[in-house]
Design a protein around this motif. Structure first.
Motif, mmCIF file in Angstrom:
data_model
loop_
_atom_site.group_PDB
_atom_site.id
_atom_site.type_symbol
_atom_site.label_atom_id
_atom_site.label_comp_id
_atom_site.label_asym_id
_atom_site.label_seq_id
_atom_site.Cartn_x
_atom_site.Cartn_y
_atom_site.Cartn_z
ATOM 1 N N ILE A 116 -2.875 3.389 0.325
ATOM 2 C CA ILE A 116 -1.973 3.798 1.455
ATOM 3 C C ILE A 116 -1.507 5.064 1.350
ATOM 4 C CG2 ILE A 116 0.265 2.815 0.697
ATOM 5 C CD1 ILE A 116 0.620 1.477 3.599
ATOM 6 N N GLY A 145 1.251 -1.823 1.141
ATOM 7 C CA GLY A 145 0.295 -0.960 0.716
ATOM 8 C C GLY A 145 0.268 -0.842 -0.706
ATOM 9 N N ALA A 151 -3.150 2.773 8.313
ATOM 10 C CA ALA A 151 -2.226 1.914 8.236
ATOM 11 C C ALA A 151 -1.479 2.039 9.554
ATOM 12 C CB ALA A 151 -1.204 2.219 7.093
#
Lengths: 290, 356
Positions: A16, A38, A25
């Motif tokens: 992430i 994440g 995201a």
């Protein structure tokens, strides 16, 4: 309600903190996907745009009850990331990375089967359900609209192209799945068709195929065996691709021992599956089936 | 992607698999010179051609004249579009039996497969009966499995075959190969196995540049773009492999001749500018069709790339643009500034390029 995704789909983004991971995201969250966390080893305790980051997938699962994950990691790290997700009990893994070594891809797919998880990809744009407003991956949601056509595609851009045409024709889509452009894939056309067959929102199935491999032939034999009763229409790219040359997708190669457009067309004809030679003709064929 | 037979045999040798003494040659004179070194008889085969036995392209020669004739006949030969530019000349092995051995990936079952049986031309024809053992890559393949396979295939030379199978398994695993194949492995006068061919198909995603010779293709590869020259006169610039293949099909069906396949994936404005510049240097184009479906990227930025290309390079061929997706309206406005109208519809764009 479409296939694979549902209201309880809770997603973690592995990788992430990277450029693609952090960007998608957000695009997934904005569309409506429940991105609950994440993962990035060493970055546990931080957050990316409000999404909490964990060191490991198990920690993320313990804290968030996540059941799905998407891999925005480099190709060399993809196998380990997928295995970590399966071991942590994740039941749906979407794998966008391209150029993962072939042996790693095969191991990834066999690990998914052993752990009873669904793997989408590798080398996929992802999956989108325009009715639920949930997507996992980097599919551009603007061209999708809720509706009746279930799409399974080997190519990302052709999936957008065909979905936008379904949307323009007023048909819309139930769920669209990119199986990935590589020679090996987790979820295959045949399995997706079985799921579409059971799904009450899907009224017809559109296969967006390519030269190479045997996925299209597998669906044709299922239709022939009466396992798929809903209308299936196909479009295939690569009719004029030169023999033996790789056309972008590693899976789109005619080897001489199968996968040619002629073999696929013959299988479709035998099964009575109409196929369009252009996107426009394909839309017309779908409309005739509705 | 298959690596060259001579390189494959060198890898075999390193793993203790016996191979005939041999050389790669590029001219008739070299073939004759190598024939002298090999003695009184040799075999000559073109490199990089499939199904050579079936095509009559395995020549046994027993004089310098025969070596010269055979190599002259093969060099420059066009086999399914592939021009023979080198041959392998090696010592002749009179095999009393021929076997087939291979390891390969089976994509639909996501397993690896070990294969053994009687080899030769029958395998090329798909007529041979071969024994197969499927296994998980994680579980690996051991001596026990090798011996079970040898028994099932009815191979008498058990010890030899066991060593050879474990040798090619090691190559398959260590190189992450898609296929390692020996067809045939011969039993020579001493009763030992010797690899008369070597096919090692490596993972083309991991090795890119070896076979890229052409300038434009090499420059596109360096950018991470996939390019194939097809020889026609309508240049293609596309985002995404599937869409690029579909566009190529549509041009061909409309009676046009595509110049190339080009997949730029999710390209940005600068990338698009560069791709157009590189492709325009190919020459012999009557039109360039830019077909983009913006997903992650933006039509306005890509339109900027097209505009800069048109203004900097003033191309002498027609530019046809079809953009859709993310930010298409602002993209259309950018294009209008250099006099290009966006085709909303792919079919009309294809027709405009074919009619150019």
């Amino acid at each position: 309600m479409g296939i694979i995704l549902n209201k309880d789909t809770k997603v973690i983004v592995q990788g992430i903190t990277g450029r693609a991971g952090s960007m998608h995201a957000i695009t997934m969250l904005e569309y409506g996907t429940r991105v609950v966390g994440g993962v990035r080893p060493g970055a546990g305790g931080k957050d990316v745009n409000g999404v909490p980051v964990f060191d490991t997938v198990s920690e993320a699962v313990d804290a968030t009850d996540a059941n799905s994950s998407v891999l925005f990691v480099p190709p060399a790290a993809a196998l380990d990331a997928a295995l970590e997700a399966f071991n942590a009990g994740i039941k749906l893994v979407v794998a966008p990375p391209e150029n993962i070594p072939l042996h790693s891809e095969v191991r990834m797919v066999s690990a998914a089967r052993r752990s009873g998880a669904v793997l989408i990809g590798p080398n996929t744009a992802g999956i989108i359900d325009p009715m639920l407003k949930v997507k996992i991956g980097f599919v551009p949601n603007a061209v999708f609209s809720p509706g009746k056509i279930g799409i399974a595609s080997r190519s990302g851009t052709l999936m957008y192209e065909m979905a936008s045409r379904m949307s323009e024709a007023g048909l819309g889509e139930s769920t669209c799945v990119g199986v990935g452009g590589d020679p090996v894939q987790g979820l295959r056309f045949s399995q997706i068709c079985r799921l579409f067959e059971e799904d009450s929102d899907t009224k017809a199935i559109l296969l967006v195929g390519e030269i190479g491999g045997s996925q299209e032939e597998e669906v044709a034999s299922m239709v022939l065996d009466g396992l798929i009763k809903k209308p299936v229409v196909a479009y295939m790219a690569g009719r004029y691709a030169p023999m033996g040359r790789k056309m972008g997708h590693a899976g789109a190669i005619v080897s001489g021992s199968g996968g040619s457009i002629e073999e696929k067309v013959a299988a479709f004809k035998k099964a009575g599956i109409p196929f369009g030679s252009t996107p426009r003709e394909t839309v017309r064929l779908i409309e005739e089936e509705m | 992607m298959n690596i060259k037979e001579t390189d494959g045999k060198a890898i075999f040798k390193k793993e203790g698999i016996r191979i005939p003494m041999g050389f790669e040659v590029f001219t008739v004179a070299e073939a004759v010179q190598r024939f002298r070194a090999l003695g009184s008889s040799a075999v000559i085969k073109p490199i990089g051609i499939k199904g050579r036995g079936k095509r009559g392209l395995v020549s046994f020669v027993s004089s310098e004249d025969e070596a010269a004739d055979a190599s002259a006949r093969m060099l420059g030969l066009n086999v399914d579009g592939h021009v023979v530019d080198s041959l392998i000349i090696e010592e002749r092995v009179d095999a009393s039996k021929e076997y087939y051995f291979a390891f390969s990936l089976d994509f639909s079952s996501a397993k690896a497969v070990a294969i053994a049986g009687n080899g030769g031309i029958n395998v090329e024809d798909g007529k041979a009966s071969l024994e197969r053992h499927y296994f998980d890559l994680d579980d690996g393949f051991g001596v026990e499995e090798a011996h079970r396979l040898i028994e099932a295939a009815g191979i008498a030379e058990r010890e030899e075959a066991g060593r050879l199978i474990m040798g090619i398994y090691k190559i398959f695993r260590d190189y992450g190969a898609e296929t390692v194949e020996i067809n045939p492995a011969g039993v020579d006068r001493s009763g030992k196995l010797i690899a008369l061919d070597a096919v090692i198909s490596v993972d083309s995603t991991q090795i890119r540049t070896n076979e890229v010779k052409d300038g434009i293709e090499a420059r596109m590869w360096k950018k991470g773009w996939s390019y194939v020259d097809i020889g026609g006169d309508i240049g293609l610039v596309c985002s995404g492999a599937g869409l690029a293949m579909a566009t190529l099909d549509m041009i061909s069906m409309a009676g046009g001749k595509p110049a190339n396949f080009l997949d730029l994936a999710q390209v940005d404005g600068d990338g698009l500018y560069e791709a157009c510049c590189i492709l325009s240097e190919r020459g012999s184009m009557k039109a360039m069709l830019v077909n983009l479906f913006a997903g992650l990227n933006r039509c306005d930025e890509m339109a900027e790339g097209v505009r800069r290309f048109v203004e900097d390079r003033k191309p002498g061929f027609k530019i046809v643009v079809r953009m859709a997706g993310n930010m298409v309206r602002s993209g259309e406005n950018v294009l209008l500034r250099c006099g290009i109208r966006n085709f909303a519809d792919l079919e009309s764009a294809v027709k405009a390029a074919v009619d150019a």
